[in-house]
Design a protein around this motif. Sequence first.
Motif, mmCIF file in Angstrom:
data_model
loop_
_atom_site.group_PDB
_atom_site.id
_atom_site.type_symbol
_atom_site.label_atom_id
_atom_site.label_comp_id
_atom_site.label_asym_id
_atom_site.label_seq_id
_atom_site.Cartn_x
_atom_site.Cartn_y
_atom_site.Cartn_z
ATOM 1 N N TYR A 1 -53.662 31.632 23.157
ATOM 2 C CA TYR A 1 -55.039 32.113 23.031
ATOM 3 C C TYR A 1 -55.612 32.538 24.383
ATOM 4 N N LEU A 2 -55.169 31.885 25.463
ATOM 5 C CA LEU A 2 -55.672 32.172 26.817
ATOM 6 C C LEU A 2 -54.522 32.593 27.722
ATOM 7 N N PRO A 3 -53.908 33.730 27.443
ATOM 8 C CA PRO A 3 -52.730 34.126 28.227
ATOM 9 C C PRO A 3 -53.044 34.454 29.681
ATOM 10 N N HIS A 4 -54.331 34.697 30.002
ATOM 11 C CA HIS A 4 -54.703 35.035 31.370
ATOM 12 C C HIS A 4 -54.750 33.812 32.281
ATOM 13 N N ARG A 5 -54.756 32.616 31.707
ATOM 14 C CA ARG A 5 -54.842 31.397 32.512
ATOM 15 C C ARG A 5 -53.446 30.852 32.819
ATOM 16 N N PRO A 6 -53.206 30.403 34.038
ATOM 17 C CA PRO A 6 -51.949 29.710 34.326
ATOM 18 C C PRO A 6 -51.855 28.444 33.481
ATOM 19 N N ARG A 7 -50.694 28.195 32.944
ATOM 20 C CA ARG A 7 -50.522 26.997 32.129
ATOM 21 C C ARG A 7 -50.549 25.761 33.037
ATOM 22 N N PRO A 8 -51.399 24.766 32.729
ATOM 23 C CA PRO A 8 -51.478 23.588 33.595
ATOM 24 C C PRO A 8 -50.181 22.786 33.581
ATOM 25 N N ARG A 9 -49.874 22.195 34.725
ATOM 26 C CA ARG A 9 -48.660 21.398 34.819
ATOM 27 C C ARG A 9 -48.779 20.081 34.062
ATOM 28 N N SER A 10 -50.006 19.557 34.012
ATOM 29 C CA SER A 10 -50.249 18.290 33.326
ATOM 30 C C SER A 10 -50.985 18.535 32.009
ATOM 31 N N LEU A 11 -50.701 17.696 31.017
ATOM 32 C CA LEU A 11 -51.382 17.781 29.725
ATOM 33 C C LEU A 11 -52.542 16.796 29.632
ATOM 34 N N ASP A 12 -52.864 16.133 30.746
ATOM 35 C CA ASP A 12 -53.908 15.109 30.697
ATOM 36 C C ASP A 12 -55.262 15.684 30.308
ATOM 37 N N GLY A 13 -55.590 16.882 30.836
ATOM 38 C CA GLY A 13 -56.873 17.487 30.492
ATOM 39 C C GLY A 13 -56.957 17.832 29.020
ATOM 40 N N LEU A 14 -55.880 18.382 28.466
ATOM 41 C CA LEU A 14 -55.865 18.731 27.051
ATOM 42 C C LEU A 14 -55.937 17.478 26.187
ATOM 43 N N ARG A 15 -55.273 16.418 26.629
ATOM 44 C CA ARG A 15 -55.270 15.170 25.861
ATOM 45 C C ARG A 15 -56.697 14.671 25.592
ATOM 46 N N LYS A 16 -57.609 14.920 26.547
ATOM 47 C CA LYS A 16 -58.986 14.463 26.380
ATOM 48 C C LYS A 16 -59.710 15.193 25.259
ATOM 49 N N ASN A 17 -59.192 16.339 24.837
ATOM 50 C CA ASN A 17 -59.819 17.107 23.766
ATOM 51 C C ASN A 17 -59.139 16.907 22.417
ATOM 52 N N LEU A 18 -58.197 15.966 22.371
ATOM 53 C CA LEU A 18 -57.458 15.682 21.145
ATOM 54 C C LEU A 18 -57.535 14.194 20.844
ATOM 55 N N ARG A 19 -57.289 13.859 19.599
ATOM 56 C CA ARG A 19 -57.123 12.437 19.272
ATOM 57 C C ARG A 19 -55.999 12.287 18.256
ATOM 58 N N LEU A 20 -55.307 11.173 18.351
ATOM 59 C CA LEU A 20 -54.166 10.908 17.489
ATOM 60 C C LEU A 20 -54.650 10.299 16.185
ATOM 61 N N SER A 21 -54.371 10.985 15.076
ATOM 62 C CA SER A 21 -54.804 10.515 13.763
ATOM 63 C C SER A 21 -53.794 9.520 13.189
ATOM 64 N N GLU A 22 -54.204 8.846 12.123
ATOM 65 C CA GLU A 22 -53.342 7.828 11.510
ATOM 66 C C GLU A 22 -52.053 8.418 10.962
ATOM 67 N N GLY B 1 -50.230 10.504 12.450
ATOM 68 C CA GLY B 1 -49.365 10.851 13.555
ATOM 69 C C GLY B 1 -49.575 12.240 14.126
ATOM 70 N N ARG B 2 -50.549 12.966 13.616
ATOM 71 C CA ARG B 2 -50.816 14.312 14.116
ATOM 72 C C ARG B 2 -52.016 14.281 15.065
ATOM 73 N N TRP B 3 -51.992 15.208 16.020
ATOM 74 C CA TRP B 3 -53.059 15.327 17.001
ATOM 75 C C TRP B 3 -54.069 16.366 16.523
ATOM 76 N N ARG B 4 -55.332 15.967 16.513
ATOM 77 C CA ARG B 4 -56.391 16.871 16.062
ATOM 78 C C ARG B 4 -57.460 16.993 17.142
ATOM 79 N N TRP B 5 -58.134 18.161 17.118
ATOM 80 C CA TRP B 5 -59.209 18.390 18.076
ATOM 81 C C TRP B 5 -60.266 17.305 17.946
ATOM 82 N N HIS B 6 -60.893 16.995 19.067
ATOM 83 C CA HIS B 6 -61.865 15.900 19.118
ATOM 84 C C HIS B 6 -63.251 16.395 18.698
#
Length: 290
Positions: free
Chosen positions: A169-190, A192-197
């Motif tokens: 969706y954002l091809p103009h942005r460099p892909r971050p090396r860490s997924l920690d920032g993205l993890r904050k916008n997701l939560r693990l559901s019962e 086992g799937r990750w959904r937006w927060h």
Amino acid sequence: MIAGTLAFTGAAGNRLVASVFGEGPRSVLLLHGGGQTRHAWEETAKRLAAEGWRALCLDQRGHGDSERAPDGAYSFLAFAADAAHVGRSLAREGDVPVAIGASLGGIASLLALGETPAGADAPFRGLVLVDIVPRMDPRGVDKIQGFMRAHAREGFASIEAAADAVAAYLPHRPRPRSLDGLRKNLRLSEDGRWRWHWDPAFLDGPASVNADWEHAEARLHHATRTLCVPTLLVRGGSSELVTPEAAKDFLAMAPDAEFVDVAEARHMVAGDANDVFADAVTGFLARRLG
């Protein structure tokens, strides 16, 4: 740099959570865009704290750690009522904040000012609108909401799969090396799937942001024409949502507002060019509200 978290009460008695950066005597309330969380503002908040401001990054209703609306009340006016409630809560402590709102957050803060009853004190003493004006490009709205809807309910098998979707969706942005920032916008559901927060009813519920746009747009035009606080409009130079013509229309309705066009950015201005964005905001705050 982070001083901790605070809990506020929204207009419907709903719990709202904010991260606080800095301990300055003057506050800035940062309101994220739809589908984001308060963590989208962390780099900006650190910069503001370094400049002597207390930066409060708020999770809006149905987003992040703030309470979801049990009645599905996600109209723009509901978000505006929350923003005004938080602004007045801070004002009662003797600190009327400046509002910085991106997209949904900008709509909420602008409406909060426009809906202030005659004779009442405004909830904010200044306003920064980040890539949002009353007349949005419907093609941009469809594109953004299309991405948000694509995995809103079924989620992702992994954080890496979510990262792939964001990169596409954002091809103009460099892909971050860490997924920690993205993890904050997701939560693990019962399951086992990750959904937006954020609550999918925000877009598709019976009282979603899409339910009564024409009424909200009319109120936004009124709010713009009656602005009486120092205001800055920051547009992404390649914005999907705010055309140059729409920005000019806004400035014609609010001739005292300042304007910055960030050439390096699309709709998510702070995420695309945070240093340029932060320079524009801190300069405005120093000139007009320091």
